[in-house]
Scaffold this active site. Structure first.
Site, short mmCIF file in Angstrom:
data_model
loop_
_atom_site.label_atom_id
_atom_site.label_comp_id
_atom_site.label_asym_id
_atom_site.label_seq_id
_atom_site.Cartn_x
_atom_site.Cartn_y
_atom_site.Cartn_z
N TRP A 179 19.64 4.84 7.84
CA TRP A 179 18.33 4.27 7.57
C TRP A 179 18.49 2.77 7.37
CZ3 TRP A 179 16.49 1.66 3.13
CH2 TRP A 179 15.15 1.22 3.26
N GLU A 220 16.83 7.95 10.48
CA GLU A 220 15.63 8.17 9.65
C GLU A 220 14.58 7.10 9.93
OE1 GLU A 220 16.40 7.83 5.44
OE2 GLU A 220 14.38 8.46 4.88
N LYS A 222 10.66 5.30 9.67
CA LYS A 222 9.76 4.95 8.57
C LYS A 222 8.59 4.17 9.13
CE LYS A 222 9.97 2.97 3.95
NZ LYS A 222 10.84 2.61 2.83
N ASP A 253 11.68 12.07 6.70
CA ASP A 253 11.40 11.86 5.27
C ASP A 253 9.89 11.99 5.12
OD1 ASP A 253 10.54 10.41 2.90
OD2 ASP A 253 12.57 9.59 2.74
N HIS A 256 7.48 9.07 4.84
CA HIS A 256 7.56 8.01 5.85
C HIS A 256 6.55 8.10 6.98
CE1 HIS A 256 11.92 6.67 4.77
NE2 HIS A 256 11.10 6.68 3.75
N HIS A 280 14.50 14.49 4.36
CA HIS A 280 14.49 13.88 3.04
C HIS A 280 13.22 14.39 2.39
CE1 HIS A 280 17.27 10.11 3.03
NE2 HIS A 280 17.92 11.26 2.98
N ASP A 288 4.74 5.93 0.51
CA ASP A 288 6.14 6.33 0.33
C ASP A 288 6.63 5.92 -1.06
OD1 ASP A 288 8.80 7.07 0.91
OD2 ASP A 288 9.28 5.02 1.50
N ASP A 320 15.22 13.10 -1.74
CA ASP A 320 15.21 11.63 -1.80
C ASP A 320 14.02 11.15 -2.63
OD1 ASP A 320 15.50 8.93 -1.41
OD2 ASP A 320 14.77 8.93 0.65
#
Ligand code: RNT
Ligand code: ZN
Length: 410
Positions: A179, A220, A222, A253, A256, A280, A288, A320
């Site tokens: 990430w 990852e 976002k 995640d 995200h 995550h 987030d 996370d």
């Protein structure tokens, strides 16, 4: 009859075997993040938390050293049921004098020793590309400065080799999740070139010759971060395509995406194409915000997608979140237990039956039966599971004790 025996009978009427559910739940590993213990500060003195993520609150007792963090992990993990892995960030290197591009397995040997001591199943790993002087103008792997990109490429490569070491030590593959915080606060002049540079950096990392049987690499995505509201280089579309073309894995995640996009819906979409998908699990409040995971609807839906698609080995579950406004150990345990509850809830469902209602287009029955599930005696099965794991529903009493004896003195 005990409450559990009654519950067992009631679930049996729905064609659900509570014993099988408990046995299965015990077997699903959850990778628990080390960074809830110290507000994502790390041990390598990289500097203040940067990269568009933030821990808010100043509850007393933050772990300030390796020893304190280990003590807190030991205490908190002992209150968590089920199979556990440790999710480490590279910034938790111990005794490293070299910079992050030169980290070696030896800087994590103490972690391996500790994880074995407390009976963990494995370690997962993350390059730390934030909170460091070489995050130049907010950029790492996509920086226009070649020397900056090179530094972070080398950091990632060293992480892949450390991951091989973790895999060897635990005889269990290590997930390495990449990430980066790269992005812009305001309207960029060029959205493509940074992504091409990121693509090139990732190519260089993957070309290092790591052992694919031991290391699972994930990327990852976002949508935005604090101070990086207008553009993130590692967007969802970018990484989905990169992962598909390069045979690596995506990490989703659930903080995200746009608040109306659901990771529970993305899991089966991705499973149609990939052998593995990493998660995550977090809880976004409006954005987030990395709030402590709770036993809520979206978490239940995520767990259902894992369980009903027989994907407990394909979906790598990691947590996370970071909350410094409450007792950090309690935050850890509450989130891990919420994940376990959601998995149990999903395991206590007759998915075959529900699926057949869907296939028969009996949406009326589908709705009513799903509603019935919500008031079945789930709590009695959860308590039974905890009992068999030698745990109680109440973990706060023990945490309060620890707070009094240990945390208050920090
Ligand atoms: C940030 C990402 C990332 C971090 C951790 C600390 O938005 O979610 O996974 O939270 O690596
Ligand atoms: Zn994350």
């Amino acid at each position: 009859m005990t409450a559990y025996e009654l519950a067992k009978k009631e679930y049996a009427e729905y064609g659900v075997d509570t014993e099988a559910a408990i046995a299965k739940l015990r077997d699903i590993p959850v990778s628990i993040h080390c960074w809830q213990g110290d507000d994502v500060v790390g041990l390598d003195g990289g500097g203040a938390l940067s990269g568009g993520i933030q821990t808010t609150g100043n509850y007393p007792g933050r772990a300030r050293s390796f020893e304190e963090l280990k003590a807190d992990i030991k205490k908190a993990f002992a209150l968590m049921p089920g199979k556990k892995r440790l999710n480490l960030h590279a910034s938790y290197a111990v005794g490293a004098e070299a910079d992050r591009d030169k980290y070696e397995p030896e800087h994590f040997a103490e972690w391996v020793k500790f994880a074995k001591e407390i009976g963990l199943q494995g370690i997962d790993f993350n390059p730390t590309m934030f909170s460091h002087k070489n995050v130049k103008d907010g950029l790492t792997l996509s920086s226009p400065d070649e020397s900056i990109r090179k530094f972070w490429v080398e950091h990632c490569i060293s992480c892949l080799h450390i991951a091989e070491y973790f895999a060897d030590e635990f005889k269990s593959p290590c997930l390495v999740n990449i990430w980066i915080p790269d992005g812009f606060k305001d309207v960029p002049a060029d959205r493509l070139t940074p992504r091409l540079r990121l693509k090139d950096s990732l190519d260089k990392i993957l070309a290092c010759g790591y052992d694919k049987s031991k290391v699972i690499v994930a990327v990852e995505s976002k949508v935005f971060g604090i101070g990086v509201e207008s553009y993130t280089v590692g967007s969802n579309e970018f990484y989905q395509n990169y992962a598909a073309k390069n045979n690596i894995c995506c990490l989703l995640d659930n903080g995200h995406y746009h608040p109306l996009e659901y990771v529970s819906d993305k899991i089966p979409a991705v499973l149609a194409f990939y052998d593995k998908v990493a998660l995550h699990v977090t809880r976004g409040v409006r954005w987030d915000s990395d709030h402590v995971v709770l036993f809520e609807d979206e978490l239940k839906e995520i767990a259902k997608e894992i369980v009903r698609n027989n994907a407990t080995e394909k979906v790598l579950i990691g947590l996370d979140y970071f909350d410094a406004s409450i007792n950090r150990l309690s935050a850890w345990v509450t989130g891990q237990r919420a994940m376990q509850k959601a998995l149990l809830y999903a395991l206590l469902t007759n998915h075959e039956k529900l699926r057949s209602l869907q296939d028969m287009s009996d949406f009326t029955a589908l709705m009513t039966v799903q509603e019935e599930y919500k008031t079945l005696p789930f709590g009695a099965v959860w308590k039974e599971y905890l009992k068999r794991e030698n745990l109680k529903e109440d973990y706060l009493t023990e945490i309060r004790e620890y707070e009094k004896e240990v945390l208050k003195n920090r």
